[in-house]
Scaffold this active site. Sequence first.
Site, PDB file in Angstrom:
ATOM      1  CB  ILE A   1     -39.079  -1.068  -2.264  1.00  0.00           C
ATOM      2  CG1 ILE A   1     -37.376  -1.418  -2.643  1.00  0.00           C
ATOM      3  CG2 ILE A   1     -40.009  -0.508  -3.032  1.00  0.00           C
ATOM      4  CD1 ILE A   1     -37.222  -2.646  -3.575  1.00  0.00           C
ATOM      5  N   GLY A   2     -40.849  -0.339   0.103  1.00  0.00           N
ATOM      6  CA  GLY A   2     -41.743  -0.640   0.364  1.00  0.00           C
ATOM      7  C   GLY A   2     -42.512   0.382   1.532  1.00  0.00           C
TER       8      GLY A   2
ATOM      9  CB  ALA B   1     -25.832  -0.472  -4.334  1.00  0.00           C
TER      10      ALA B   1
ATOM     11  N   GLY C   1     -25.145   2.831 -14.797  1.00  0.00           N
ATOM     12  CA  GLY C   1     -25.458   2.938 -13.598  1.00  0.00           C
ATOM     13  C   GLY C   1     -26.361   1.803 -13.720  1.00  0.00           C
TER      14      GLY C   1
ATOM     15  N   GLY D   1     -46.067  -4.877   0.991  1.00  0.00           N
ATOM     16  CA  GLY D   1     -45.167  -5.434   1.699  1.00  0.00           C
ATOM     17  C   GLY D   1     -44.280  -4.338   2.814  1.00  0.00           C
TER      18      GLY D   1
ATOM     19  CG  HIS E   1     -21.708  17.624  23.973  1.00  0.00           C
ATOM     20  ND1 HIS E   1     -22.638  16.877  24.065  1.00  0.00           N
ATOM     21  CD2 HIS E   1     -21.530  18.755  24.191  1.00  0.00           C
ATOM     22  CE1 HIS E   1     -23.974  17.373  25.359  1.00  0.00           C
ATOM     23  NE2 HIS E   1     -23.317  18.171  24.948  1.00  0.00           N
TER      24      HIS E   1
ATOM     25  CG  ASP F   1     -29.331  -7.636  -6.572  1.00  0.00           C
ATOM     26  OD1 ASP F   1     -28.689  -7.187  -5.948  1.00  0.00           O
ATOM     27  OD2 ASP F   1     -29.821  -5.977  -6.548  1.00  0.00           O
TER      28      ASP F   1
ATOM     29  N   GLY G   1     -40.726  -3.907   3.402  1.00  0.00           N
ATOM     30  CA  GLY G   1     -39.464  -4.529   3.282  1.00  0.00           C
ATOM     31  C   GLY G   1     -38.685  -2.326   3.358  1.00  0.00           C
TER      32      GLY G   1
ATOM     33  CB  ILE H   1     -32.103  -1.313 -11.608  1.00  0.00           C
ATOM     34  CG1 ILE H   1     -32.694  -2.032 -12.618  1.00  0.00           C
ATOM     35  CG2 ILE H   1     -32.840  -0.670  -9.924  1.00  0.00           C
ATOM     36  CD1 ILE H   1     -33.760  -1.278 -13.671  1.00  0.00           C
TER      37      ILE H   1
END
Length: 463
Positions: free
Chosen positions: A183-184, A317, A37, A179, A442, A309, A181, A39
């Site tokens: 993650i941050g 992902a 799996g 940071g 709705h 990556d 982004g 990271i």
Amino acid sequence: MKYDIIVVGSGPGGYVTAIRASQLGFKTAIIEKENLGGICLNWGCIPTKALLKSAQVFKYLNHAEDFGLNKPENISYEFPNIIQRSRNVAQKMSKGVEFLMKKNKIDVIFGTATLQKNKKVKVALNDGGEQTYEGNHIIVATGARSRELPNLPQDGEKVIGYRQALNLPNQPKSIIVVGSGAIGVEFAYFYATLGTKVTIVEYLPRIVPVEDEEVSKQLEKSFKKSGIKVMTNSSVESVDTSGSGVQAKVKTKDGEETLQADIVLSAVGITSNIENIGLEEVGIKTEKGKIVVDDFYKTNVEGYYAIGDVLATQALAHVASAEGITCVEKIKGLEVNPIDYKNIPGCTYCLPEIASVGYTEAQAKEAGYDIKVGKFPFSANGKATANGDNDGFIKVIFDAKYGEWLGCHMVGNGVTEMISEAVAARKLETTGHEILKTIHPHPTLSEAVMEAVAAAYDEVIHI
């Protein structure tokens, strides 16, 4: 020890690639040095979502009276239990990947791989010894790790990366997040919701800088309302970890400021795992820390490919998975088209959530489009109001001449489940008028998509 396809790395790029290869009839092996799996599943996407859910439930409990309920007495939590739940979720998902490997008859080799010439891979096996495997096609999917800045070295205790942030033994009273982004801001929301004093330090003029400017402003407004301190146009120049906590010298547009906290979380991006895997020995070309490939992920050396990556594409992902599937289907000889990287959805799971695809308003103008822009606030949406969380909006951008859906940008609770409508519509070259005539149910949050499109064409009903 010979295979049709050998995949190096078992993250969401690698394991998906291996499964699709097996489905296509290839004899397949996958090499993993740690946990199936990768990271994302073990130390990224999945466990962070588990943490964020715990924070969301805690927030709901503290606001029970807003929903007409009696507020529970003595609402509390044990921080290690929250962390343990997150780890349990990750472990369960990893076992699920293990099941899928067996189901698809994929050989799993645990060890550290080094590419060799002539389509071979040498593996230092985790249980001892060394073994060389041969494959007709070798696919590199080794992923990435937390990027370290020279002035912000990670010691794993006081200056940490995302991996340590997922597994802290105790909750910090204060944390500086460097940071902003995905993650941050996700970790900032998690820790702030549980009561940690959080400061975000962002080098650029706005947080989540890849998003549409209005989305950035909305998130900053929501974060400040929840007690998170946001410092933009700022950079951490140095850190001092000699005391009981951390002292960070931060350069701002108004001068230098010293911040104190228990921990600094470095969330300044990722670095591809391409060192010491044999690229140089094989002769595989790299550029600016990334492996160079063609539209179907072939490197410059015959029989070697790369996905995920380690490439200069979006580090997501679902991008890695799509690249792996495209790669092996091309190897099989199926008719496949290159991935359209302009139609990749991006999601951030703090609250309010962010989801986007395509051009921002600024990018569309810069590209020379004459545009129509529509925006609809969740404050005017019945379902969001009933949910008790109506911060945010949906923004759509269309080409005024042909009605092409250029971009969609969402910020609000639940929007990560809604962005696929825009992605699919853009893939099918749907126009704004076609979305307008598509009846949305709705009451739903997704009605706001239709209303935003209506706003672009001056037909909006509810604002």
